[in-house]
Enzyme design. Structure first.
Site, PDB file in Angstrom:
ATOM      1  N   ASP A   1      -6.090  -6.680  -1.694  1.00  0.00           N
ATOM      2  CA  ASP A   1      -6.725  -6.219  -0.846  1.00  0.00           C
ATOM      3  C   ASP A   1      -8.317  -5.705  -0.588  1.00  0.00           C
ATOM      4  OD1 ASP A   1      -6.678  -5.746   2.028  1.00  0.00           O
ATOM      5  OD2 ASP A   1      -4.610  -4.580   1.880  1.00  0.00           O
TER       6      ASP A   1
ATOM      7  N   ASP B   1       1.387  -1.149  -0.388  1.00  0.00           N
ATOM      8  CA  ASP B   1      -0.170  -0.232  -0.031  1.00  0.00           C
ATOM      9  C   ASP B   1       0.716   1.365   0.084  1.00  0.00           C
ATOM     10  OD1 ASP B   1      -1.730   1.608   0.011  1.00  0.00           O
ATOM     11  OD2 ASP B   1      -2.598   0.757   1.891  1.00  0.00           O
TER      12      ASP B   1
ATOM     13  N   CYS C   1      -6.525 -10.796  -0.438  1.00  0.00           N
ATOM     14  CA  CYS C   1      -6.281 -10.804   1.088  1.00  0.00           C
ATOM     15  C   CYS C   1      -7.578 -10.319   1.133  1.00  0.00           C
ATOM     16  CB  CYS C   1      -4.924  -9.716   0.389  1.00  0.00           C
ATOM     17  SG  CYS C   1      -4.680  -9.216   2.644  1.00  0.00           S
TER      18      CYS C   1
ATOM     19  N   ASP D   1      -3.236 -10.646   9.164  1.00  0.00           N
ATOM     20  CA  ASP D   1      -1.900  -9.593   9.748  1.00  0.00           C
ATOM     21  C   ASP D   1      -1.156 -10.149  11.067  1.00  0.00           C
ATOM     22  OD1 ASP D   1      -2.971  -8.272   7.416  1.00  0.00           O
ATOM     23  OD2 ASP D   1      -4.058  -6.906   8.319  1.00  0.00           O
TER      24      ASP D   1
HETATM   25  C1  DGJ Z   1      -4.032  -5.114   4.807  1.00  0.00           C
HETATM   26  C2  DGJ Z   1      -3.575  -6.476   4.654  1.00  0.00           C
HETATM   27  O1  DGJ Z   1      -3.645  -7.179   5.426  1.00  0.00           O
HETATM   28  C3  DGJ Z   1      -1.872  -5.773   4.572  1.00  0.00           C
HETATM   29  O2  DGJ Z   1      -1.378  -6.763   4.443  1.00  0.00           O
HETATM   30  C4  DGJ Z   1      -1.151  -4.592   3.954  1.00  0.00           C
HETATM   31  O3  DGJ Z   1      -1.479  -5.041   2.944  1.00  0.00           O
HETATM   32  C5  DGJ Z   1      -2.673  -3.146   4.289  1.00  0.00           C
HETATM   33  N1  DGJ Z   1      -4.140  -3.452   4.282  1.00  0.00           N
HETATM   34  C6  DGJ Z   1      -2.145  -2.147   3.304  1.00  0.00           C
HETATM   35  O4  DGJ Z   1      -3.013  -1.795   3.637  1.00  0.00           O
END
Ligand code: DGJ
Length: 726
Positions: free
Chosen positions: A473, A362, A521, A543
């Site tokens: 994501d 990100d 994700c 995470d």
């Molecule tokens: C949530 C994801 O699970 C993280 O690994 C990361 O990519 C963040 N978002 C970035 O905003």
């Protein structure tokens, strides 16, 4: 034959010949309706036994409360069946049905595609046999075609339903689930619950004389509940006993209900929910499919069936069988605070260490220096990457690394050019406040023009060929679930339309760019489900990257999902989620149990840790085909023991990798013997130090897990034993 029909008894027998049989029968119910009922669901039966089942069930047609007890194969609302039903249809006069009557069937080799939906598939017609059973409601003309496919070699039964409105009135499918199961005997249930950073924790419970509901109404399968449920014999455990696994191939809101009635009969129904699909005359609606497997070898037996099927007949494309790259991701190393120089210092070290892919997370686009803005503005921030994505990719490629990129395509920030141009493109309810989560709103994926916009935008990014991997994501769930484009009478079906729209985008992009490795994700593992796996063969698991927590999360995830789907990264200490300090070795050994990567600043690691990382890179490259393609078995449960263990075995048992984790130390500890599974007990095995072991001893007595000179005195210690048959 996996599926047979006995015309005189009006019975269908579905079996893989080894693990399960299901006997369905056409039975005249009170009033003469030829309904479809389930007479038997259990271990495989010989063909001759089918004409004998069942004993005393269903109730006789003269029994007063008939509908309350009959084991309907596809139970429906509005007819005195007070248990959970699989189907409820609102008619134009406001009443609810339907009453389904057998109207015909076909049995054929192969498995049909489910249009617009992810599903397990076959590579040759001989892999599967399908029964399509047509049920019809005489009053409305609604047809429900129950579609059962036996995948013999994978020991699985896939169930879905195709509705067709052959009548003249508009109908509303208020509830249209994929399947129902009727079981007799004693059962418990197990499911996977969780939260952000604590996904897929196994929970086992008795089935009450009531209805147990497992549901997501978030617009995504969610962190909280996975679309999976197991029914277990009370004596079943990881290694033995009867288990049914039920897994829904769907990524949106869903429902599973389990009910035990007053006579101790258990019914399970499963599918997408809410539905509320308006079905006009002549139209079809397909439900997603539910996959059922049965095992007599406990939860591991069930998991191994799902792993084999999902790895080989749900995941698709060239990446299905390719060895996954060892990556470094910059998220926990930099968060939003990076420039090209910082990224290249990490990438340079990664290349030197032998890593293969750099993932830019990100913060690379728009004005995104925090999570307040820019989702939707997928143009590179040249202050951070002066040469753009292509320029940055060239530098990575020159280092010998492939380039991966993070996207969150389904989202829109109120502070974005996209939102300023299209304020009605987000899900919202007119006149209501637009609730933000992580400062963002959700694009209305039910709208074809928004799907097209995403297909074009992402194709534009991927078209240059500079990007080898996408991390897709999705960081929030539905609040005001309304669409500016849907008629009021279709608004309730938005949950379904959103997901069908997303699937169309994913189908198009993954077909157009087959060599790009897509990783799913959702704030970690908030959409770790079979639906996403059909498009993206791996998922960011959680995470939470703490080694100790990860043992439990990966353990729970493996209940359904193959190791090749589970992404696992080594991060920095103190850990960013729980503050715990563990050794690099321990974190690496845990991450070895998935698609391994690093998520820390490789350029600032100590020489000691770099030396460990070098060894880990060698270990991963040496064992990853065994890990990603071998058979995985859970051995010692981290939720009930301070020592956890799992193993990977080659299909032919010639090679085994055993991983043991001491989650916390104990003084003057017990001797721990880990019983190795999936091993040839007549053979000898040798470890990498040249020590020889008898397979039979490892299997029946176990391997003594000895944590170092000091006995069991260190928290967060790990052992990895590699064995080869000699
Ligand atoms: C949530 C994801 O699970 C993280 O690994 C990361 O990519 C963040 N978002 C970035 O905003």
């Amino acid at each position: 034959m996996p599926i047979t029909y006995d015309a005189s008894a009006r019975r269908f027998h579905l079996t893989d010949g080894k693990t399960f049989s299901r006997v369905l029968a056409v039975i005249d119910e009170p009033g003469g309706n030829p309904g479809l009922q389930e007479l038997y669901l259990g271990a495989a039966l010989p063909e001759a036994a089918v004409s004998c089942a069942p004993q005393g069930f269903p109730p006789s047609a003269s029994f007063d409360g008939y509908h309350q007890l009959a084991p309907y194969a596809y139970p429906t609302a509005g007819r005195g069946d007070f248990r959970p039903t699989a189907c409820a249809v609102r008619e134009s006069d406001g009443t609810c049905g339907p009453v389904l009557a057998y109207a015909g069937h076909t049995i054929y080799p192969g498995k049909p595609l489910l249009p617009g939906l992810p599903a397990v598939y076959i590579e040759a017609e001989a892999e599967a046999t399908t029964l399509e059973l047509t049920l019809r409601d005489a009053k409305t003309g609604l047809e429900a075609v129950l579609c059962y496919t036996v995948l013999e070699a994978f020991h699985a039964l896939a169930c879905s339903v195709r509705f067709h409105n052959s009548g003249t009135q508009a109908l509303v499918l208020e509830k249209a689930l994929s399947c129902a199961m009727n079981l007799t005997g004693e059962w418990e249930l197990m499911h996977l619950y969780g939260a952000w950073s604590r996904e897929r924790q196994p929970e086992r419970t008795a089935i009450p004389h009531a209805t147990f509901t497992l549901r997501s109404n978030r617009g995504a399968s969610g962190h909280e509940h996975n679309p999976f449920l197991a029914l277990l014999a009370p004596t079943a455990d990881e290694r033995q006993g009867e288990v049914w696994g039920v897994s829904l191939v769907w990524s949106g809101s869903f429902l599973m209900e389990v009910n035990k009635d007053v006579r101790d009969h258990v019914r399970l129904v499963a599918g997408l929910d809410p539905c509320h699909w308006r079905l006009l005359p002549g139209e079809d609606f397909h439900t997603p499919e539910t996959v059922l497997v049965r095992s007599d070898a406990g939860l591991n037996g069930m998991s191994q069936r799902f792993h084999a099927l999902y790895r080989r007949r749900l995941c698709r494309g060239p990446w299905r069988d390719r060895i996954r790259p060892l990556l470094v991701n910059n998220w926990e190393a930099t968060y939003f605070d990076f420039n090209e120089e910082k990224l290249l210092s990490i990438a340079g070290k990664a290349a030197e260490l032998g890593l293969e892919l750099f993932v830019l997370d990100d913060g690379w686009f728009g004005k995104r220096n925090n999570d307040n803005c820019s989702l939707g503005d997928w143009t590179v921030n040249t202050d951070k990457l002066p040469g753009g994505l292509e320029g940055f990719a060239e530098k990575l490629h020159a280092l010998g690394l492939r380039f991966g990129l993070w996207l969150e395509p389904e989202m829109i920030s109120p502070d974005s050019e996209l939102y300023r141009a299209h304020p009605d493109w987000c899900l919202h309810a007119p006149g209501r406040y637009r609730t933000q989560q992580r400062n963002q709103l959700i694009l209305d994926m039910s709208r074809p023009e928004i799907q097209d916009y995403l297909i074009d935008t992402i194709s534009g990014l991927l078209g240059s060929g500079a990007i080898d991997y996408i991390k897709w994501d999705m960081n929030r769930n539905f609040d005001e679930a309304g669409s500016a484009a849907l008629a009021p009478e279709d608004m309730k079906s938005l949950h379904v339309r959103y997901m069908l729209g997303l699937y169309r985008v994913l189908e198009t992009l993954t077909a157009r760019f087959p060599d790009v490795l897509f990783e799913s994700c959702s704030g970690g593992g908030g959409r770790f489900d079979p639906g996403m796996l059909a498009y993206m063969p791996q998922t960011w698991t959680s995470d939470d990257t703490d080694g100790v927590e990860r043992v439990g999360i990966q353990w729970g995830t493996s209940t359904v999902y193959p190791v090749s789907a589970i992404s696992a990264h080594v991060s920095a200490v103190p850990n960013h989620q729980v503050g715990r300090v563990t050794t690099m070795k321990f974190r690496g050994d845990v991450a070895l149990g998935g698609n391994m990567g690093y998520e820390l600043n490789l350029a600032t690691q100590t020489p000691e840790d770099l030396a460990v990382i070098r060894q880990q890179v060698d270990t991963v490259k040496r064992f990853r085909s065994l890990i990603q393609q071998g058979r995985f078995t859970r051995l010692r449960d981290p939720f009930t023991s301070r020592i956890a263990a799992w193993q990977f075995a080659a299909e032919d048992q010639a090679e085994i990798l055993l991983c043991v984790f001491q989650l916390h130390a104990s003084p003057n500890p017990e001797d721990i013997y880990i019983r190795v599974e999936d091993i040839d007990d007549q053979a000898l095995y040798m470890d990498d130090a040249g020590v020889t072991y008898a397979g039979g001893v490892l299997k029946h007595q176990g391997w003594r897990a000895c944590f170092g000179e000091n006995g069991h005195r260190e928290d967060h210690d790990s052992l990895v034993l590699h064995l080869r048959r000699v």
